[in-house]
Design a protein around this motif. Sequence first.
Motif, PDB file in Angstrom:
ATOM      1  N   GLY A 147       0.755  -1.237   0.000  1.00 45.96           N
ATOM      2  CA  GLY A 147       0.000   0.000   0.000  1.00 45.96           C
ATOM      3  C   GLY A 147       0.784   1.283   0.000  1.00 45.96           C
ATOM      4  O   GLY A 147       0.225   2.353   0.235  1.00 45.96           O
ATOM      5  N   THR A 165      -0.245   4.858   1.443  1.00 43.18           N
ATOM      6  CA  THR A 165      -1.496   5.351   0.866  1.00 43.18           C
ATOM      7  C   THR A 165      -2.716   4.644   1.426  1.00 43.18           C
ATOM      8  O   THR A 165      -3.843   5.024   1.104  1.00 43.18           O
ATOM      9  N   THR A 166      -2.527   3.595   2.218  1.00 43.10           N
ATOM     10  CA  THR A 166      -3.639   2.790   2.716  1.00 43.10           C
ATOM     11  C   THR A 166      -3.505   2.551   4.211  1.00 43.10           C
ATOM     12  O   THR A 166      -2.444   2.800   4.810  1.00 43.10           O
ATOM     13  N   ASP A 167      -4.572   2.026   4.811  1.00 45.93           N
ATOM     14  CA  ASP A 167      -4.575   1.583   6.202  1.00 45.93           C
ATOM     15  C   ASP A 167      -3.999   0.173   6.241  1.00 45.93           C
ATOM     16  O   ASP A 167      -4.622  -0.776   5.745  1.00 45.93           O
ATOM     17  N   TYR A 172      -5.945  -3.822   2.209  1.00 46.93           N
ATOM     18  CA  TYR A 172      -5.623  -3.058   1.007  1.00 46.93           C
ATOM     19  C   TYR A 172      -4.298  -3.543   0.431  1.00 46.93           C
ATOM     20  O   TYR A 172      -3.343  -3.817   1.174  1.00 46.93           O
ATOM     21  N   ASN A 189      -5.981   1.233  -5.489  1.00 43.74           N
ATOM     22  CA  ASN A 189      -5.682   0.102  -4.615  1.00 43.74           C
ATOM     23  C   ASN A 189      -6.646  -1.037  -4.907  1.00 43.74           C
ATOM     24  O   ASN A 189      -7.571  -0.902  -5.706  1.00 43.74           O
ATOM     25  N   VAL A 196     -12.932  -3.929   1.728  1.00 45.81           N
ATOM     26  CA  VAL A 196     -12.451  -2.558   1.875  1.00 45.81           C
ATOM     27  C   VAL A 196     -13.296  -1.605   1.035  1.00 45.81           C
ATOM     28  O   VAL A 196     -14.115  -2.020   0.218  1.00 45.81           O
ATOM     29  N   ARG A 213      -7.975  13.173  -2.631  1.00 45.75           N
ATOM     30  CA  ARG A 213      -8.422  11.774  -2.579  1.00 45.75           C
ATOM     31  C   ARG A 213      -9.880  11.719  -3.013  1.00 45.75           C
ATOM     32  O   ARG A 213     -10.707  12.515  -2.562  1.00 45.75           O
ATOM     33  N   THR A 249     -12.876  -0.687  -5.586  1.00 45.21           N
ATOM     34  CA  THR A 249     -11.446  -0.384  -5.667  1.00 45.21           C
ATOM     35  C   THR A 249     -11.009  -0.141  -7.114  1.00 45.21           C
ATOM     36  O   THR A 249     -11.482  -0.798  -8.037  1.00 45.21           O
TER      37      THR A 249
END
Length: 700
Positions: A147, A165-167, A172, A189, A196, A213, A249
């Motif tokens: 990510g 860029t992700t949790d 992700y 992603n 997600v 975003r 996504t």
Amino acid sequence: MNKRLQSWATAALLAGTLAAPLTAAEPASPPAAPDSEWRLHGNDVGEQRHSTLRQINSDNVDKLGLAWSFDMYTRRGVEATPLMVDGTLYVSGSWSMVYALDARTGALKWFYNPEVDRAFLAKGCCDAVNRGVAYADGRVYVGTYDGRLVALDAGDGSVLWDVQTTDREKSYTITGAPRIAGDLVVIGNGGAELGVRGYVTAYELETGKQAWRFYTVPGNPADGFESPALEKVADTWTGEWWQWGGGGTVWDAMVYDPELGLLYIGVGNGSPWNHKLRSPGGGDNLFLTSIVAVKAATGDYVWHYQTTPGETWDYTATQHMILADLELDGKPRKVLMQAPKNGFFYVLDRVSGELLAADPYAITTWASHVDLETGRPVETPDARLFDGENVSLPSNAGAHNWHPMSYHPGTGLVYIPAMQIPIKYLEPSNERDRKPGQGYWNVGFDRIANVPPNLPNLNEVLDETYKGRLLAWDPLKGELRWASDWGRVGGGGVLSTAGNLVFQGSGEAQLLAYDATSGEVLWSHDTQTLAMAAPITYAIDGEQYLAVAVGFGGGAAAEAGPILHHRQIPNLSRVLVYKLGGKATLPPVPERDRELPKPAPVTASVETLEHGKVIYQRHCSYCHGDGMRTGGLTPDLRYSGPAVHEQWQEIVREGLLAARGMISFAPYVDQASAEAIRQYVLLEANRLYQRQQEARDNTP
């Protein structure tokens, strides 16, 4: 099959006149090619994946030979489009590793390893692949499987910036290539199958600072909406979709139009797939399976077109998009073209989003046609009948997946790597599968319907049923001009050139060159493994080269195991580069001994074995294959030795092999269920052993 589809299979019409055709008066030796790079993912800003180079052409392509090859450092799937800038070939491999190679010789200039934790393998659907890097202003940008978006110095590979860029606590991953949009780099992603919520993020090229975003689906209304557009599209959702994640996504396709200042985003499927669970009161569920145009500088919504309202089959619109200027009804139009999973080829006005054409390029049992007045598909009566018997075409694999297509301005044709894979969906038979958060994967369907039948001729049945071919599609007339013969599933991305050629890897581990106008195969080369990625071409010092990154893997190697497991395709992750008169050779393919030692006996009851089969299909089959028939990339559990069986509980429930991607399933699989899976593995192993012994006894 209807008459129109039958006619497609035999169509071989010429596509018109090529610009500046070759003539007999030209010299016998090919003329010097103008130096040409491949700086963008799709070569030009419209991602047409067409080259004006013609030193290699339909008259001399039979003289094409291997110039050099480079072995990558991993043995997982390879899906990357290389870039060639200033004499250097930049290509990514599995685990998001980046190689900088001398484009003339293949010599390694530098190598970058993002050191992705292998435990992240379980957080993705389709192997630790990477579809390529982006280049701008002396920097190389790569999205990593865990990510991150990383900027590298193009000269030495040193890290300039690295942003998450992700949790990382959620499922992700990133497998797609970043895109350059003005002074920003944009990345999406994946993870819709694992619960997600999708989004796209833009970062400043120089600093890595987040610019904007764009979320593709609405979140929990109680938390507020990130934009007015999301507040509006929330009306197309019902129930508590956010508990499932929602999906949407953007795991692959994006394309930037610098003239209009628009970024086009291809949005994926819902989470879960099953529309009844995700949005029980119905609704179109925007922006799932949509093409969305946003302002590249700000991420503000401009327009959208949804290909599959109320998506429930995993019919993503994340497939390759092409921008072109075409003349329709006597008027020039700026268009966007896409052949998404659902089997229809779309032509949209890319300024307004108006639907101009939508024609089936494959068999579509879910919809009869698209109503051009409303822009909506007309679904068949049994489109949403998921009883485990009704056959759906296309399947969740799609009539066309991520493999890039190509548009040839000279022939006016789009070349589509298409496939035919039927599937039977089954509504969940267990209440657990009707709730979110019940496993790493939960698509809302029962995978028991996908267990292959125990047939003695299963391999032949699968090869005849699951097929692929290359289509030459006329976007103006909405019809097929020619198609290659049906072959095994596995055809890769496409490149077209002004040399009247189309290049594609086949499901037979061959790189092929087709005549762009007739579809005749003019040249082939044994790549020893699948060439899933699209080839590119470039020229240095007046010599044209053809390059392709090869390596078997991806989602097909895991989830599509029944189709591929018997073919024994090795994973040989390489970069192959060709030129006229090339004399290099590849080393022999390593031999693979697949003789199964006699397994331990099954000791469980019939009821326990059936339970093990159900739990295996629910949690294990996504990686290890339906019915334990893996494509070879992940372990075939039937070949598990005594040591694996002795440590079974530690592997399945304690994460003993987490460093190799096999994380703990303790939250979802108790000790008794883990043992039931092991017994089911032994059952299938003994069945395979018996078949192998019978085959040996019957061999003269």
